[in-house]
Write a protein that holds these residues in place. Structure first.
Motif, PDB file in Angstrom:
ATOM      1  N   GLU A   4      19.594   0.155 -22.384  1.00 42.01           N
ATOM      2  CA  GLU A   4      19.426   0.425 -21.020  1.00 42.01           C
ATOM      3  C   GLU A   4      18.017   0.558 -20.533  1.00 42.01           C
ATOM      4  N   LEU A   5      17.494   0.534 -19.192  1.00 43.48           N
ATOM      5  CA  LEU A   5      16.188   0.850 -18.809  1.00 43.48           C
ATOM      6  C   LEU A   5      16.989   1.375 -17.434  1.00 43.48           C
ATOM      7  N   MET A   6      16.234   2.693 -17.585  1.00 41.13           N
ATOM      8  CA  MET A   6      16.778   3.458 -16.426  1.00 41.13           C
ATOM      9  C   MET A   6      14.818   3.750 -15.309  1.00 41.13           C
ATOM     10  N   ARG A   7      15.114   4.022 -13.912  1.00 40.80           N
ATOM     11  CA  ARG A   7      13.967   4.225 -13.466  1.00 40.80           C
ATOM     12  C   ARG A   7      13.553   5.901 -13.026  1.00 40.80           C
ATOM     13  N   PHE A   8      12.833   6.946 -13.247  1.00 35.12           N
ATOM     14  CA  PHE A   8      13.140   7.820 -12.342  1.00 35.12           C
ATOM     15  C   PHE A   8      11.990   8.298 -11.798  1.00 35.12           C
ATOM     16  N   ARG A   9      11.923   8.686 -10.617  1.00 29.98           N
ATOM     17  CA  ARG A   9      10.623   9.415  -9.816  1.00 29.98           C
ATOM     18  C   ARG A   9      10.102  10.463 -10.067  1.00 29.98           C
ATOM     19  N   VAL A  10       9.025  10.727 -10.649  1.00 33.18           N
ATOM     20  CA  VAL A  10       8.338  11.943 -10.830  1.00 33.18           C
ATOM     21  C   VAL A  10       8.248  12.765  -9.098  1.00 33.18           C
ATOM     22  N   LYS A  11       8.012  13.714  -9.545  1.00 31.34           N
ATOM     23  CA  LYS A  11       7.786  14.967  -8.092  1.00 31.34           C
ATOM     24  C   LYS A  11       6.264  15.054  -8.053  1.00 31.34           C
ATOM     25  N   PRO A  12       6.430  14.913  -7.129  1.00 32.38           N
ATOM     26  CA  PRO A  12       5.401  14.676  -5.759  1.00 32.38           C
ATOM     27  C   PRO A  12       3.682  16.233  -6.561  1.00 32.38           C
ATOM     28  N   GLY A  13       2.998  15.482  -7.187  1.00 33.93           N
ATOM     29  CA  GLY A  13       2.568  16.141  -7.135  1.00 33.93           C
ATOM     30  C   GLY A  13       2.256  17.417  -9.400  1.00 33.93           C
ATOM     31  N   LYS A  14       3.174  16.749 -10.235  1.00 34.30           N
ATOM     32  CA  LYS A  14       3.643  16.654 -11.451  1.00 34.30           C
ATOM     33  C   LYS A  14       3.339  15.720 -11.952  1.00 34.30           C
ATOM     34  N   ILE A  15       1.628  15.060 -11.964  1.00 34.26           N
ATOM     35  CA  ILE A  15       1.998  14.084 -12.694  1.00 34.26           C
ATOM     36  C   ILE A  15       1.532  14.775 -14.603  1.00 34.26           C
ATOM     37  N   GLU A  16       0.072  15.634 -13.952  1.00 32.62           N
ATOM     38  CA  GLU A  16      -0.228  16.267 -15.417  1.00 32.62           C
ATOM     39  C   GLU A  16       0.723  16.832 -15.795  1.00 32.62           C
ATOM     40  N   ARG A  17       1.556  17.763 -15.470  1.00 33.94           N
ATOM     41  CA  ARG A  17       2.733  17.762 -16.301  1.00 33.94           C
ATOM     42  C   ARG A  17       3.475  16.988 -17.245  1.00 33.94           C
ATOM     43  N   VAL A  18       3.265  16.376 -16.216  1.00 36.70           N
ATOM     44  CA  VAL A  18       4.155  14.554 -17.171  1.00 36.70           C
ATOM     45  C   VAL A  18       2.797  14.345 -18.403  1.00 36.70           C
ATOM     46  N   GLU A  19       1.864  14.055 -18.235  1.00 38.14           N
ATOM     47  CA  GLU A  19       1.326  14.123 -18.928  1.00 38.14           C
ATOM     48  C   GLU A  19       1.511  15.167 -20.693  1.00 38.14           C
ATOM     49  N   GLN A  20       1.793  16.236 -20.355  1.00 42.75           N
ATOM     50  CA  GLN A  20       1.617  17.234 -20.880  1.00 42.75           C
ATOM     51  C   GLN A  20       3.714  17.258 -21.822  1.00 42.75           C
ATOM     52  N   TRP A  21       4.054  17.409 -21.290  1.00 41.11           N
ATOM     53  CA  TRP A  21       5.279  16.535 -21.319  1.00 41.11           C
ATOM     54  C   TRP A  21       5.656  15.349 -22.766  1.00 41.11           C
ATOM     55  N   LEU A  22       4.756  14.353 -22.264  1.00 41.95           N
ATOM     56  CA  LEU A  22       4.908  13.477 -22.818  1.00 41.95           C
ATOM     57  C   LEU A  22       3.723  13.821 -24.464  1.00 41.95           C
ATOM     58  N   GLN A  23       2.685  14.389 -23.541  1.00 43.87           N
ATOM     59  CA  GLN A  23       1.990  15.045 -25.487  1.00 43.87           C
ATOM     60  C   GLN A  23       2.703  15.702 -26.458  1.00 43.87           C
ATOM     61  N   PHE A  24       3.576  16.521 -25.338  1.00 47.08           N
ATOM     62  CA  PHE A  24       4.586  17.287 -25.788  1.00 47.08           C
ATOM     63  C   PHE A  24       5.476  16.231 -27.043  1.00 47.08           C
TER      64      PHE A  24
END
Length: 144
Positions: A4-24
């Motif tokens: 499977e390959l799925m695409r999800f949109r990130v909430k506006p203004g949350k890209i820094e939090r996404v970076e923390q998530w991926l680092q986690f």
């Protein structure tokens, strides 16, 4: 087996939090690999993309049948992963599942994926090292 390959949109203004998530996730790879075992997840890879000013995350996975759903897991890492998910992934955007057109997996790998847990501790340590993990020893992952 589900590929499977799925695409999800990130909430506006949350890209820094996404970076923390991926680092986690990257910083806790031995625990990530533990959770994949219960999910019968053979491969899981996250990609990111900016498209028309919106940020997206893509999940590529190869998963066996009968695994535990991440929302049913009591593992501490999955609980934190879901906190990030709920904070960062836009529920107003319907996830997009891309169609699998061709799957090219050598037979020897397919056979290994379909075998029940034989040699998985060593395989998890190898995968952990390939992903850049630093604590990939026998104590970092459960024995099968």
């Amino acid at each position: 087996m589900n590929i499977e390959l799925m695409r999800f949109r990130v909430k506006p203004g949350k890209i820094e939090r996404v970076e923390q998530w991926l680092q986690f996730l990257n910083s806790n790879m031995p625990a990530v690999l533990e959770t994949l075992e219960g999910e019968r997840m053979y491969v899981e890879t996250i990609f990111s993309e900016t498209l028309d000013g919106a940020e997206y995350l893509y999940w590529y996975s190869i998963q066996g049948h009968g695994g535990t759903e991440v929302r049913d897991s009591a593992h501490w890492l999955d609980e934190k992963h879901l906190e990030y998910w709920d904070e960062c992934i836009d529920p107003e955007f319907a996830p997009q599942t891309l169609a699998t057109r061709v799957s090219m997996i050598p037979q020897r790998l397919l056979e290994q994926m379909q075998q029940p847990r034989r040699g998985t501790a060593r395989a998890r340590r190898t995968l952990c090292r390939m992903r850049g993990g630093t604590s990939c020893g026998p104590r970092a992952v459960p024995r099968s």
